[in-house]
Design an enzyme around this catalytic site. Structure first.
Site, short mmCIF file in Angstrom:
data_model
loop_
_atom_site.label_atom_id
_atom_site.label_comp_id
_atom_site.label_asym_id
_atom_site.label_seq_id
_atom_site.Cartn_x
_atom_site.Cartn_y
_atom_site.Cartn_z
N ASN A 6 68.94 -27.77 -24.61
CA ASN A 6 69.88 -26.99 -25.42
C ASN A 6 71.02 -26.57 -24.49
O ASN A 6 70.89 -25.62 -23.73
CB ASN A 6 69.16 -25.76 -26.00
CG ASN A 6 70.10 -24.85 -26.77
OD1 ASN A 6 71.23 -25.22 -27.06
ND2 ASN A 6 69.61 -23.66 -27.13
N TRP A 7 72.11 -27.30 -24.56
CA TRP A 7 73.23 -27.04 -23.66
C TRP A 7 73.97 -25.75 -24.02
O TRP A 7 74.80 -25.27 -23.23
CB TRP A 7 74.22 -28.22 -23.68
CG TRP A 7 73.78 -29.40 -22.86
CD1 TRP A 7 72.61 -29.53 -22.16
CD2 TRP A 7 74.52 -30.62 -22.65
NE1 TRP A 7 72.58 -30.76 -21.53
CE2 TRP A 7 73.74 -31.45 -21.81
CE3 TRP A 7 75.75 -31.10 -23.10
CZ2 TRP A 7 74.15 -32.72 -21.41
CZ3 TRP A 7 76.16 -32.36 -22.70
CH2 TRP A 7 75.37 -33.16 -21.86
N LYS A 8 73.74 -25.22 -25.24
CA LYS A 8 74.47 -24.03 -25.71
C LYS A 8 75.97 -24.28 -25.58
O LYS A 8 76.42 -25.38 -25.84
CB LYS A 8 74.00 -22.78 -24.96
CG LYS A 8 72.47 -22.67 -24.98
CD LYS A 8 71.95 -21.34 -24.53
CE LYS A 8 70.42 -21.34 -24.61
NZ LYS A 8 69.83 -20.05 -24.32
N HIS A 90 68.17 -20.62 -34.05
CA HIS A 90 68.06 -20.13 -32.67
C HIS A 90 68.32 -18.62 -32.65
O HIS A 90 69.18 -18.12 -33.39
CB HIS A 90 69.04 -20.86 -31.76
CG HIS A 90 68.80 -20.61 -30.31
ND1 HIS A 90 69.18 -19.44 -29.68
CD2 HIS A 90 68.16 -21.35 -29.36
CE1 HIS A 90 68.80 -19.49 -28.41
NE2 HIS A 90 68.18 -20.63 -28.19
N GLU A 92 69.90 -16.81 -30.69
CA GLU A 92 71.28 -16.42 -30.39
C GLU A 92 72.13 -16.47 -31.66
O GLU A 92 73.07 -15.68 -31.81
CB GLU A 92 71.85 -17.32 -29.28
CG GLU A 92 71.28 -16.91 -27.92
CD GLU A 92 71.23 -18.03 -26.89
OE1 GLU A 92 71.85 -19.07 -27.09
OE2 GLU A 92 70.53 -17.83 -25.87
N GLU A 160 60.20 -19.47 -29.24
CA GLU A 160 60.99 -18.93 -28.14
C GLU A 160 61.00 -17.41 -28.20
O GLU A 160 61.76 -16.82 -28.98
CB GLU A 160 62.44 -19.42 -28.24
CG GLU A 160 62.60 -20.91 -28.12
CD GLU A 160 64.01 -21.27 -27.65
OE1 GLU A 160 64.13 -21.95 -26.62
OE2 GLU A 160 64.98 -20.86 -28.30
N GLY A 166 66.59 -17.22 -21.01
CA GLY A 166 67.62 -17.00 -20.00
C GLY A 166 67.34 -15.84 -19.05
O GLY A 166 68.24 -15.40 -18.33
N SER A 204 63.10 -19.82 -20.51
CA SER A 204 63.01 -19.89 -19.05
C SER A 204 62.09 -21.00 -18.54
O SER A 204 61.46 -20.85 -17.49
CB SER A 204 62.61 -18.53 -18.46
OG SER A 204 63.62 -17.57 -18.75
N GLY A 225 66.98 -24.45 -21.97
CA GLY A 225 68.39 -24.07 -21.92
C GLY A 225 68.95 -24.28 -20.52
O GLY A 225 69.33 -25.40 -20.15
N GLY A 226 68.97 -23.23 -19.72
CA GLY A 226 69.60 -23.24 -18.40
C GLY A 226 69.24 -24.46 -17.55
O GLY A 226 70.13 -25.12 -16.99
P1 PGA Z 1 66.53 -20.90 -21.38
O1 PGA Z 1 67.00 -21.08 -22.91
O2 PGA Z 1 65.73 -22.13 -21.03
O3 PGA Z 1 67.81 -20.80 -20.60
O4 PGA Z 1 65.70 -19.68 -21.33
C1 PGA Z 1 66.14 -21.62 -23.87
C2 PGA Z 1 66.81 -21.60 -25.22
O5 PGA Z 1 67.51 -20.65 -25.55
O6 PGA Z 1 66.63 -22.55 -26.01
#
Ligand code: PGA
Length: 245
Positions: A6-8, A90, A92, A160, A166, A204, A225-226
Site C-alpha cells: 500500500n504505497w498510500k 482503509h 485512513e 489492521e 505506521g 508495521s 505500507g511503509g
Molecule cells: P504500515 O501501513 O505498514 O506503514 O504500518 C500499513 C497500512 O496502512 O496498510
C-alpha cells in the site's frame, strides 16, 4: 499467501518507476503480489509492470458509476486504467474522509459490479482495544461493510489494528491469532467454512517481523505500507511469505 503493498500517497513518480522496475525483476511464484498505487500512477505502473506477476489496484473508489463527484474516481475508471482490484475501507479513509462501513459496503458493491477484486480493511483503535471492544468493533465492521449478496470470490480481508499502522507497534501474536479466528468465524458463518476469503494482517509489517507474523494461524499474508516503499524490504517480506506458503 498474499503480500500487498500500500504505497498510500507515496512516492514521487520517478521513485515509483524505479521501485516498479525492481518489483518486476523479482519473482515469487508461490505467492500473490499486489500493488496499491496512487490513482495517477495506475496507467504508468500498469505499463511498466506488463507481464510481471503483480496485480495492480487503486486505493479507493466512489460508489457511484459517474456523476458530479469532484476529485473522486469510479470503479470502472480504475479498471480502465489497469487496476484489477481495489483497497476499500482503509482506516485512513475511515478516519480522514468520514467513511462509514455503510459507505464502504456501497463501494464494495460498485467495485464488484466492475469485476474488481476487493481488499477490505478492518481494525480497532487503541481506545477500542483498551476498552476490550476490539473484537466487537471488527465484527461490526465486517458485517456492515460486506454487502449482503457479495460473493466470497475476489474478496480479501486485511485486519489492521489502527494503532499498529505506521507506528512500529505490532499486535501480539496471540491478539492477531484471536482476531483472525474471529474474522474467519464471521466469514465462515456467511460463506461456509470452505469459502472463507484470505485474511491478511497489516500494521508495521517489515522485513524483520514478517516471518513470525506469517507463522500465526490463519494469517494469509500481509498488507504493507511503509516497508513496501523499499524494494529490498518488500522482497524480504515476499520471501518470508513464500517460505510460509
Ligand atoms: P504500515 O501501513 O505498514 O506503514 O504500518 C500499513 C497500512 O496502512 O496498510
Amino acid at each position: 499467501m498474499i503480500v500487498a503493498a500500500n504505497w498510500k500517497m507515496n512516492p514521487a513518480l520517478d521513485q515509483a518507476s524505479i521501485l516498479a522496475t525492481a518489483l518486476a525483476s523479482q519473482s515469487f511464484p508461490q505467492i500473490k503480489r499486489i500493488l496499491f498505487v496512487p490513482h495517477p500512477y495506475l496507467v504508468p505502473m500498469s505499463v511498466r509492470l506488463t507481464g510481471a506477476a503483480l496485480e495492480i489496484g487503486g486505493q479507493d473508489c466512489h460508489f457511484a458509476d459517474h456523476g458530479a463527484f469532484t476529485g473522486d474516481v469510479s470503479a470502472a475508471m480504475l479498471r480502465d486504467c489497469g487496476a484489477s482490484l481495489v483497497l476499500l475501507g482503509h482506516s485512513e479513509r475511515r478516519a480522514a474522509h468520514g467513511e462509514t462501513s455503510d459507505i464502504v459496503a456501497q463501494k464494495i458493491k460498485a467495485a464488484m459490479a466492475q469485476n474488481l477484486d476487493v481488499m477490505l480493511c478492518v481494525g480497532e483503535t487503541k481506545a477500542e482495544r483498551d476498552d476490550k471492544k476490539a473484537e466487537q468493533v471488527v465484527i461490526d465492521q465486517l458485517q456492515a461493510s460486506i454487502p449482503e449478496h457479495a460473493p466470497p470470490t475476489g474478496l480479501m480481508i486485511a485486519y489492521e489494528p489502527v494503532w499498529a499502522i505506521g507506528t512500529g507497534a505490532v499486535a501480539s501474536p496471540d491478539d492477531i491469532a484471536a482476531m483472525h479466528h474471529v474474522i474467519a468465524s464471521v466469514l465462515a458463518e456467511r460463506y461456509g467454512a470452505n469459502h472463507v476469503p484470505p485474511i491478511l494482517y497489516g500494521g508495521s509489517v517489515n522485513a524483520d517481523n514478517a516471518a513470525s507474523l506469517f507463522s500465526i494461524p490463519l494469517v494469509g499474508g500481509a498488507l504493507v505500507g511503509g516497508a513496501s516503499l523499499d524494494a529490498d524490504a518488500f522482497a524480504a517480506i515476499c520471501t518470508a511469505a513464500q517460505d510460509a506458503a
